[in-house]
Scaffold this motif. Structure first.
Motif, short mmCIF file in Angstrom:
data_model
loop_
_atom_site.label_atom_id
_atom_site.label_comp_id
_atom_site.label_asym_id
_atom_site.label_seq_id
_atom_site.Cartn_x
_atom_site.Cartn_y
_atom_site.Cartn_z
N ARG A 8 0.84 -1.22 0.00
CA ARG A 8 0.00 0.00 0.00
C ARG A 8 0.86 1.24 0.00
O ARG A 8 1.90 1.29 0.65
N LEU A 9 0.42 2.26 -0.77
CA LEU A 9 1.06 3.57 -0.71
C LEU A 9 0.07 4.49 -0.03
O LEU A 9 -0.96 4.84 -0.60
N VAL A 68 -3.66 3.88 -0.59
CA VAL A 68 -3.92 3.29 -1.91
C VAL A 68 -3.37 1.88 -1.98
O VAL A 68 -2.18 1.63 -1.74
N GLU A 69 -4.26 0.95 -2.31
CA GLU A 69 -3.88 -0.46 -2.42
C GLU A 69 -3.16 -0.69 -3.75
O GLU A 69 -3.70 -0.40 -4.82
N LEU A 70 -1.90 -1.15 -3.70
CA LEU A 70 -1.15 -1.38 -4.95
C LEU A 70 -1.05 -2.87 -5.29
O LEU A 70 -0.62 -3.22 -6.39
N ARG A 85 -1.87 -4.53 -8.81
CA ARG A 85 -2.14 -3.52 -9.83
C ARG A 85 -1.24 -3.75 -11.03
O ARG A 85 -0.21 -4.41 -10.92
N GLN A 99 -0.86 1.56 -13.81
CA GLN A 99 -1.58 2.12 -12.66
C GLN A 99 -0.60 2.50 -11.56
O GLN A 99 -0.74 3.53 -10.90
N THR A 100 0.41 1.66 -11.37
CA THR A 100 1.37 1.91 -10.29
C THR A 100 2.17 3.18 -10.58
O THR A 100 2.38 4.01 -9.70
N ARG A 125 1.20 5.71 -12.33
CA ARG A 125 0.32 6.87 -12.11
C ARG A 125 0.14 7.19 -10.63
O ARG A 125 -0.12 8.33 -10.26
N THR A 126 0.30 6.19 -9.79
CA THR A 126 0.23 6.43 -8.35
C THR A 126 1.49 7.12 -7.84
O THR A 126 1.52 7.62 -6.72
N ARG A 149 6.90 9.78 -6.69
CA ARG A 149 6.97 10.00 -5.24
C ARG A 149 7.94 9.02 -4.63
O ARG A 149 8.60 9.30 -3.64
#
Ligand code: ATP
Length: 241
Positions: free
Chosen positions: A65-66, A69-71, A74, A78-79, A81-82, A160
């Protein structure tokens, strides 16, 4: 904060690459993961970046999780973009493309032109040699420059959290030192870093916290400077008797 909790991963259902790994990367931190060949370091990165499925691996239990947000499970797009971006092992750059084209490829998911230009300038400020060589094809760069380009390409997505897989592999000590300094500077500018390394000297020098993986399990963890003083790390990873 990135939280990995009780992660179990297999390949083909038979090879148990990770067996209950738990770790944390605080916002703004640099965390090193050490371990010998086959310990599961690359598998951990693949799971966080969402590329595990491309390698026929599967999360059997646990989570990534970030923040909230559950990763877990994924896909890589999607990852990214997170805000979590991986620099692959072996500096897989596009050899036939120029330095600048490689960087543009890294920024493709980013539609904001101003942000993209700022990211490119940040890369050229971090790696002046890439600015000097921006029209040169990737294949003509030295090993160290290719590693810098691979890191620069990942930074084009304004991560990030940056995931680095053995950036020191095959590089001369002087170049390894430069890579270490650049990791510190990237972090100082606000990007968290997960650094997977066999070069424990470099990794423990730049990291705040560190974890040692041993056949899929965390065998040691703690403050990086304190771990560097333990007998086990000195003997196994820092080459002391
Ligand atoms: P290295 O430094 O050699 O890359 P590592 O610590 O990164 O090692 P992993 O590559 O994560 O370790 O490998 C962990 C285990 O999973 C090993 O037993 C390895 O053989 C196995 N493994 C890795 N990738 C696959 C795959 N695609 N299919 C099957 N088994 C795999």
């Amino acid at each position: 904060m990135l939280t990995v909790d009780g992660l179990h991963v297999t390949y083909g259902g038979a090879v148990r690459a990770l067996r209950g790994v738990t770790l944390e990367i605080p916002d703004g931190g640099v965390v090193a993961v050490l371990g010998s060949n086959g310990a599961g370091k690359t598998t951990l990165l693949r799971t966080i970046s969402g590329t595990l499925g491309l390698h026929k691996g599967r999360v059997e239990a646990g989570s990534v999780r970030l923040g909230d947000v559950e990763l877990t499970r994924r896909d890589p797009g999607q990852t990214v973009r997170t805000g979590v971006v991986q620099v692959p092992e072996g500096r897989r750059i596009f050899g036939r493309l120029t330095v600048e084209e490689n960087l543009r490829a890294g920024g493709m998911g980013n539609r904001d032109k101003t942000a993209k230009a700022a990211a490119q300038q940040r890369v050229y400020d971090l790696f002046p040699v890439l600015a000097e060589r921006k029209a040169q094809r990737g294949v003509l760069l030295s090993g160290g420059e290719q590693q810098m380009l691979a890191i620069g390409r990942a930074l084009m997505a304004s991560p990030r959290l940056l995931l680095l897989d053995e950036p020191s592999l095959g590089l001369a000590p002087r170049v390894i030192g430069q890579i270490g300094e650049v990791i510190t500077e990237i972090n100082r500018q606000g990007t968290s870093v997960l650094l997977v390394e066999q070069n424990a000297t470099m990794a423990l020098g730049v990291a705040n916290d560190a974890y040692v993986l041993d056949v899929g399990e965390v065998s040691l963890s703690g403050n990086a400077a304190e771990l560097a003083r333990t007998d086990e790390v000195r003997r196994l990873y820092l080459g002391h008797d």
